[in-house]
Design an enzyme around this catalytic site. Sequence first.
Site, PDB file in Angstrom:
ATOM      1  N   CYS A  65      -5.598  -3.164   3.207  1.00  0.00           N
ATOM      2  CA  CYS A  65      -5.173  -3.204   4.474  1.00  0.00           C
ATOM      3  C   CYS A  65      -6.280  -3.379   5.395  1.00  0.00           C
ATOM      4  O   CYS A  65      -7.238  -3.739   5.632  1.00  0.00           O
ATOM      5  CB  CYS A  65      -4.598  -1.407   4.714  1.00  0.00           C
ATOM      6  SG  CYS A  65      -3.670  -1.563   6.174  1.00  0.00           S
ATOM      7  N   GLU A 103       0.779  -1.641   0.038  1.00  0.00           N
ATOM      8  CA  GLU A 103       0.162  -0.316   0.096  1.00  0.00           C
ATOM      9  C   GLU A 103       0.978   1.597   0.303  1.00  0.00           C
ATOM     10  O   GLU A 103       1.969   1.392   0.315  1.00  0.00           O
ATOM     11  CB  GLU A 103      -0.327   0.561   0.613  1.00  0.00           C
ATOM     12  CG  GLU A 103      -1.987   1.001   1.064  1.00  0.00           C
ATOM     13  CD  GLU A 103      -2.541   0.984   2.966  1.00  0.00           C
ATOM     14  OE1 GLU A 103      -1.922   0.684   3.664  1.00  0.00           O
ATOM     15  OE2 GLU A 103      -3.736   1.955   3.168  1.00  0.00           O
ATOM     16  N   LYS A 112      -9.650   2.803  -1.482  1.00  0.00           N
ATOM     17  CA  LYS A 112      -9.989   2.453  -0.253  1.00  0.00           C
ATOM     18  C   LYS A 112     -11.043   2.793   0.424  1.00  0.00           C
ATOM     19  O   LYS A 112     -11.271   4.042   0.369  1.00  0.00           O
ATOM     20  CB  LYS A 112      -8.476   2.558   0.310  1.00  0.00           C
ATOM     21  CG  LYS A 112      -8.790   2.294   2.196  1.00  0.00           C
ATOM     22  CD  LYS A 112      -7.263   2.301   3.287  1.00  0.00           C
ATOM     23  CE  LYS A 112      -7.239   1.345   4.061  1.00  0.00           C
ATOM     24  NZ  LYS A 112      -5.584   2.443   4.409  1.00  0.00           N
TER      25      LYS A 112
HETATM   26  O1  LIG Z   1      -6.533  -2.228  11.075  1.00  0.00           O
HETATM   27  C1  LIG Z   1      -5.464  -1.983  11.137  1.00  0.00           C
HETATM   28  O2  LIG Z   1      -4.879  -2.261  12.173  1.00  0.00           O
HETATM   29  C2  LIG Z   1      -4.438  -0.992  10.827  1.00  0.00           C
HETATM   30  C3  LIG Z   1      -4.588  -0.332   8.793  1.00  0.00           C
HETATM   31  C4  LIG Z   1      -4.134  -0.217   8.646  1.00  0.00           C
HETATM   32  O3  LIG Z   1      -2.469   0.337   8.901  1.00  0.00           O
HETATM   33  C5  LIG Z   1      -4.308   1.641   7.330  1.00  0.00           C
HETATM   34  O4  LIG Z   1      -5.232   0.756   6.742  1.00  0.00           O
HETATM   35  O5  LIG Z   1      -3.270   1.923   6.849  1.00  0.00           O
END
Ligand SMILES: O=C(O)CCC(=O)C(=O)O
Length: 266
Positions: free
Chosen positions: A151, A48, A117
């Site tokens: 993510c 990402e 996202k």
């Molecule tokens: O949900 C999480 O613990 C991490 C999510 C995250 O780092 C993100 O979406 O960039």
Amino acid sequence: MAQSTWNVALLQMDIAIGEPERNYSKLESLLQQAVSEEGKPDVIVIPEMWNTGYALDRIHELADPAGERTKTLLSAFSREHGVNIVGGSIAEKREGGIYNTTYIFDREGNEAGSYSKIHLFRLMDEEKYLQAGESVGQLELDGVSAGSMICYDIRFPELSRKLALEGVQVLFVPAEWPNPRLHHWRTLLQARAIENQMFVISCNRVGISGTTEFFGHSMVIDPWGEVLAEGDGSEQIIRATIDLGLVDEVRKRIPIFEDRRPGLYS
Ligand SMILES: O=C(O)CCC(=O)C(=O)O
């Protein structure tokens, strides 16, 4: 006819925060490495926000306008090497603001899909700087139905279930998932694979940005929940071969999609 196996290569890279030039050049060298060592991959996956990292206070100045630089690079590489690329995600500048967007290219260098996202992660202030996408990510690669999430999205089981109900067999998850939540990362990815009886292919970054440490552990998980490959905490390319026929096999063995009672809980 859809492809029956895929060799996948996950580019588990470090990302230099706020330094797109370094990140583009690192990515190009990892892409070359992915196709020149150990047999040719069918699909390459990237983490990402690999172009800028979470340099959110300078994101307007650093983001890729309309994703053009990224699209040009990934399209040319996928065409030259006949490989599908799930292009991690980038900070992408549009008229409406900055989006966290994945671009996916097929073996001919055509854009097979894109996804921005939809769940912004407050713990990293994403919602203060970024715009949320408004549609789910579904596409076809080599005739295989694939889903694209990013993510934090894996914390929302409704999203992967929606994709599974639409026929998705392989879910791609680029990430920048930090310490200390390795336990959540591994458990949620395995749960998404088991509950939806699909492959889950995740690519997380490594390295340290400010006080945040990213642990890698990119994973390839089959529809039975077995971990076929998993990275450690170093920069590396993780490879695995997946047998796409396993999706139907597992769905026949435990027919959860026939046994659902959506009238009672949807
Ligand atoms: O949900 C999480 O613990 C991490 C999510 C995250 O780092 C993100 O979406 O960039």
